[in-house]
Design an enzyme around this catalytic site. Structure first.
Site, PDB file in Angstrom:
ATOM      1  N   GLU A 134      -5.387  -1.217  -4.111  1.00  0.00           N
ATOM      2  CA  GLU A 134      -4.407  -2.296  -3.906  1.00  0.00           C
ATOM      3  C   GLU A 134      -3.319  -1.714  -3.025  1.00  0.00           C
ATOM      4  O   GLU A 134      -2.502  -0.913  -3.483  1.00  0.00           O
ATOM      5  CB  GLU A 134      -3.801  -2.714  -5.254  1.00  0.00           C
ATOM      6  CG  GLU A 134      -4.781  -3.310  -6.227  1.00  0.00           C
ATOM      7  CD  GLU A 134      -5.196  -4.708  -5.858  1.00  0.00           C
ATOM      8  OE1 GLU A 134      -4.545  -5.332  -5.002  1.00  0.00           O
ATOM      9  OE2 GLU A 134      -6.191  -5.180  -6.417  1.00  0.00           O
ATOM     10  N   CYS A 141       4.675  -5.326  -2.410  1.00  0.00           N
ATOM     11  CA  CYS A 141       3.510  -5.430  -1.533  1.00  0.00           C
ATOM     12  C   CYS A 141       3.347  -6.878  -1.097  1.00  0.00           C
ATOM     13  O   CYS A 141       2.872  -7.159  -0.017  1.00  0.00           O
ATOM     14  CB  CYS A 141       2.279  -4.955  -2.278  1.00  0.00           C
ATOM     15  SG  CYS A 141       2.053  -5.822  -3.843  1.00  0.00           S
TER      16      CYS A 141
HETATM   17  P1  NAD Z   1       2.383   5.975  -2.356  1.00  0.00           P
HETATM   18  O1  NAD Z   1       1.080   5.748  -1.717  1.00  0.00           O
HETATM   19  O2  NAD Z   1       3.345   6.900  -1.712  1.00  0.00           O
HETATM   20  O3  NAD Z   1       2.195   6.530  -3.851  1.00  0.00           O
HETATM   21  C1  NAD Z   1       1.461   5.813  -4.828  1.00  0.00           C
HETATM   22  C2  NAD Z   1       0.980   6.780  -5.908  1.00  0.00           C
HETATM   23  O4  NAD Z   1       0.015   7.679  -5.342  1.00  0.00           O
HETATM   24  C3  NAD Z   1       2.073   7.661  -6.499  1.00  0.00           C
HETATM   25  O5  NAD Z   1       1.850   7.790  -7.873  1.00  0.00           O
HETATM   26  C4  NAD Z   1       1.857   8.999  -5.772  1.00  0.00           C
HETATM   27  O6  NAD Z   1       2.328  10.112  -6.500  1.00  0.00           O
HETATM   28  C5  NAD Z   1       0.345   9.026  -5.688  1.00  0.00           C
HETATM   29  N1  NAD Z   1      -0.193   9.902  -4.638  1.00  0.00           N
HETATM   30  C6  NAD Z   1       0.381  10.286  -3.473  1.00  0.00           C
HETATM   31  N2  NAD Z   1      -0.464  11.068  -2.776  1.00  0.00           N
HETATM   32  C7  NAD Z   1      -1.597  11.186  -3.513  1.00  0.00           C
HETATM   33  C8  NAD Z   1      -2.846  11.852  -3.326  1.00  0.00           C
HETATM   34  N3  NAD Z   1      -3.104  12.554  -2.232  1.00  0.00           N
HETATM   35  N4  NAD Z   1      -3.788  11.740  -4.292  1.00  0.00           N
HETATM   36  C9  NAD Z   1      -3.568  11.011  -5.401  1.00  0.00           C
HETATM   37  N5  NAD Z   1      -2.406  10.357  -5.640  1.00  0.00           N
HETATM   38  C10 NAD Z   1      -1.435  10.438  -4.701  1.00  0.00           C
HETATM   39  O7  NAD Z   1       3.020   4.538  -2.537  1.00  0.00           O
HETATM   40  P2  NAD Z   1       4.462   4.159  -3.087  1.00  0.00           P
HETATM   41  O8  NAD Z   1       5.488   4.525  -2.064  1.00  0.00           O
HETATM   42  O9  NAD Z   1       4.640   4.666  -4.475  1.00  0.00           O
HETATM   43  O10 NAD Z   1       4.339   2.558  -3.195  1.00  0.00           O
HETATM   44  C11 NAD Z   1       4.587   1.719  -2.124  1.00  0.00           C
HETATM   45  C12 NAD Z   1       3.301   1.171  -1.547  1.00  0.00           C
HETATM   46  O11 NAD Z   1       2.519   0.554  -2.556  1.00  0.00           O
HETATM   47  C13 NAD Z   1       3.552   0.088  -0.525  1.00  0.00           C
HETATM   48  O12 NAD Z   1       2.743   0.285   0.613  1.00  0.00           O
HETATM   49  C14 NAD Z   1       3.152  -1.189  -1.264  1.00  0.00           C
HETATM   50  O13 NAD Z   1       2.788  -2.236  -0.413  1.00  0.00           O
HETATM   51  C15 NAD Z   1       2.038  -0.713  -2.124  1.00  0.00           C
HETATM   52  N6  NAD Z   1       1.818  -1.608  -3.269  1.00  0.00           N
HETATM   53  C16 NAD Z   1       0.711  -2.418  -3.292  1.00  0.00           C
HETATM   54  C17 NAD Z   1       0.509  -3.321  -4.347  1.00  0.00           C
HETATM   55  C18 NAD Z   1      -0.685  -4.261  -4.397  1.00  0.00           C
HETATM   56  O14 NAD Z   1      -0.920  -4.871  -5.424  1.00  0.00           O
HETATM   57  N7  NAD Z   1      -1.449  -4.415  -3.332  1.00  0.00           N
HETATM   58  C19 NAD Z   1       1.447  -3.374  -5.373  1.00  0.00           C
HETATM   59  C20 NAD Z   1       2.554  -2.539  -5.319  1.00  0.00           C
HETATM   60  C21 NAD Z   1       2.722  -1.649  -4.256  1.00  0.00           C
END
Ligand code: NAD
Length: 518
Positions: free
Chosen positions: A234, A268
């Site tokens: 997502e 998002c």
């Molecule tokens: P992010 O991708 O920076 O981090 C998300 C999670 O992934 C965190 O827990 C982070 O620690 C973890 N992570 C980071 N690198 C990783 C790796 N290499 N392996 C495994 N885990 C890892 O995102 P964010 O800044 O926390 O959130 C914002 C983003 O989320 C935006 O792009 C937003 O659009 C998206 N989002 C999407 C939805 C949806 O339903 N489509 C909902 C909410 C947020």
């Protein structure tokens, strides 16, 4: 033990210093999860569903404490913590506590082919085992809570990594499950950043449920592919709202206001592109800006809460500075109280410049919206779809038939007419995107099947029907002829079917009488 500092985005004060989960402890975490899952996964569906009702009871009884924690750690307002995070979670528990036993019960598959009617096919759904949930900071409760609750209802254990910016809410989720009577070890929260998330994947969970950014989603999928672990992704969005010329301007601007700026735009599913018919663009922008003036920016009881994560502020500044440098007009966007809060910003200007600007093409993920115009319906649809993302879209019009027509052409997982982004809290409806917004569906009846393996069992209806099948060895010319005459019965014309029937029946009788299978 290494510490993680958690700050309150509304004040900048340190909320807590908590232990990071050491990567070396993950094998133990997974062993505990496996042991808990082995007992949990064999419980009756009804008993697991009943646990969701118990969980709902716990969430409701601790609602104010949870809203307060979500507000303090994430910075969103208290009303948003309640309406956008807890309400959706309670709805989800209510729906799946009732529906999961029915959806996951064994089902018979109807097989059309009459030569197979003596056999019966059933589908049964069994847990994936231990799954990983990796979550972002913008909805620290709703998003992982929904995944974990459905995973548990389907019989799985969960190792959950919240964002490093919101670990307290993450730890609280584990506490809620334990208080509701879910076995210890079934839901475990681990605390850390991307390195821990990556180490989690190397423990080979049965599936990864990831919500976050596109670049991280790609990394996760790549790493998961090395172990052949399935993923649900997502990801981000750059959602369009198309405002048709007949729209009620008051409704349209209010929808845009909430769609673009709720959760301080850190969604998002935030409306980041307003595509407004040129005949109403001017009064629309004027009214939108007037309404923005009435929004209160600030802490717990305001309309627009704090910006949660420091690094996002650089993105907003970059997008707005670039827009100004391109000659676009930026109204609002002032920083308040040591840059912990930001007033909503509206970007307007000539279509060509605006639509090539990053504020229009890239996810801003903040209280910023760009407005462009259109002349024809085709142009509106083309502009709405002109994005690498495809999460949500909305249409504002008095003509519901036309709205529906446009909605059906939009490349998005969900399109709402005269509403915006609210269906994340409607458990009956699917949630998920297309294109760079990811794949897989959460919520809805389809969503629960993401959490199970499907086992198909095919057996004779009675032991009397346990016989050798006509396609078994030895192969013979007459076997070929019999199947050939059978396949001719699939001809479209009724008369051809009918005329082929005697030949097939004759072949069949002779085949059964004369041919012996090995
Ligand atoms: P992010 O991708 O920076 O981090 C998300 C999670 O992934 C965190 O827990 C982070 O620690 C973890 N992570 C980071 N690198 C990783 C790796 N290499 N392996 C495994 N885990 C890892 O995102 P964010 O800044 O926390 O959130 C914002 C983003 O989320 C935006 O792009 C937003 O659009 C998206 N989002 C999407 C939805 C949806 O339903 N489509 C909902 C909410 C947020």
């Amino acid at each position: 033990m290494e510490k993680l500092t958690v700050r309150d985005p509304s004040t900048g004060a340190v909320l807590a210093e908590i232990d990071r989960t050491p990567i070396e402890s993950l094998p133990e975490t997974f062993a505990r999860a496996r042991a808990a899952q082995a007992k949990w996964g064999v419980l009756r569906l009804k008993d697991r569903a009943r646990a969701l009702y118990d969980l709902r009871e716990v969430v409701i009884s601790r609602m104010d404490e949870l809203a307060d924690l979500i507000h303090r750690e994430n910075g969103k307002t208290k009303v948003e913590a309640l309406t956008m995070e807890l309400a959706g979670s309670i709805e989800l528990l209510t729906y799946f506590a009732r529906r999961a036993p029915e959806l996951l019960a064994e089902k018979e598959v109807r097989i059309g082919n009459p030569i197979l009617w003596h056999r019966r096919s059933t589908l049964n759904y069994w847990p994936l085992g231990v799954v990983a949930v990796i979550a972002p900071w913008n909805f620290p409760f709703l998003l992982p809570f929904g995944d974990i609750a459905l995973a548990a209802a389907a019989g799985n254990a969960v190792v959950f990594k919240p964002s490093e910016f919101t670990p307290l809410v993450g730890l609280k989720i584990q506490e809620l499950f334990e208080e509701a009577g879910f076995p210890v070890g079934l839901v475990q929260t681990v605390v850390g950043d991307g390195a821990l998330g990556s180490a989690l994947i190397d423990r080979k969970p049965g599936k990864i449920f990831f919500t976050g950014s596109v670049p991280t989603g790609k990394k996760i999928m790549e790493q998961a592919s090395r172990h052949l672990i399935p993923v649900v992704l997502e990801l981000g969005g750059k959602d369009p709202m198309v405002v048709l010329p007949d729209a009620n301007l008051d409704l349209a601007t209010s929808a845009a206001l909430w769609g673009s700026f709720s959760n301080a735009g850190q969604m998002c599913a935030s409306t980041e592109r307003l595509i407004v018919h040129e005949s109403i663009a001017e009064p629309f922008v004027k009214l939108l800006n007037e309404k923005i003036q009435k929004l209160r920016v600030g802490s717990a009881d305001a309309d627009i809460g704090a910006i949660t994560v420091e690094k996002q502020k650089d993105v907003y500044r970059a997008h707005l500075d670039e827009a100004r440098a391109q000659g676009l007009r930026v109204q609002g966007g002032e920083w308040v109280e040591a840059s912990r809060f930001m007033r909503p910003a509206v970007v307007t200007g000539a279509s060509a410049e605006l639509e090539s600007s990053r504020v229009y093409t890239e996810e801003t993920f903040g209280p910023v919206v760009a407005v462009t115009t259109f002349r024809s319906m085709d142009e509106a649809v083309r502009k709405a779809n002109q994005s690498p993302y495809g999460l949500l879209g909305s249409v504002i019009t008095r003509n519901l038939k036309l709205g529906d027509k446009i909605a059906r052409q939009m490349e998005a997982g969900t399109v709402t007419i005269n509403e915006v982004a609210f269906t994340a809290g409607v458990p009956e409806t699917p949630w998920g995107g297309l294109k760079d917004s990811g794949f897989g569906r959460k919520h809805s009846d389809a969503g629960i099947y993401e959490f199970v393996n499907v086992r198909h069992v095919n057996r004779p209806r009675s032991s009397l029907f346990s016989m050798k099948s006509p396609w078994w060895y030895p192969y013979s010319p007459f076997q070929y002829e019999t199947f050939r005459s059978y396949l001719k019965l699939y001809r479209r014309s009724f008369w051809r079917k009918l005329s082929g029937l005697p030949n097939f029946l004759w072949n069949l009788v002779h085949f059964l009488k004369n041919e012996r299978r090995l």
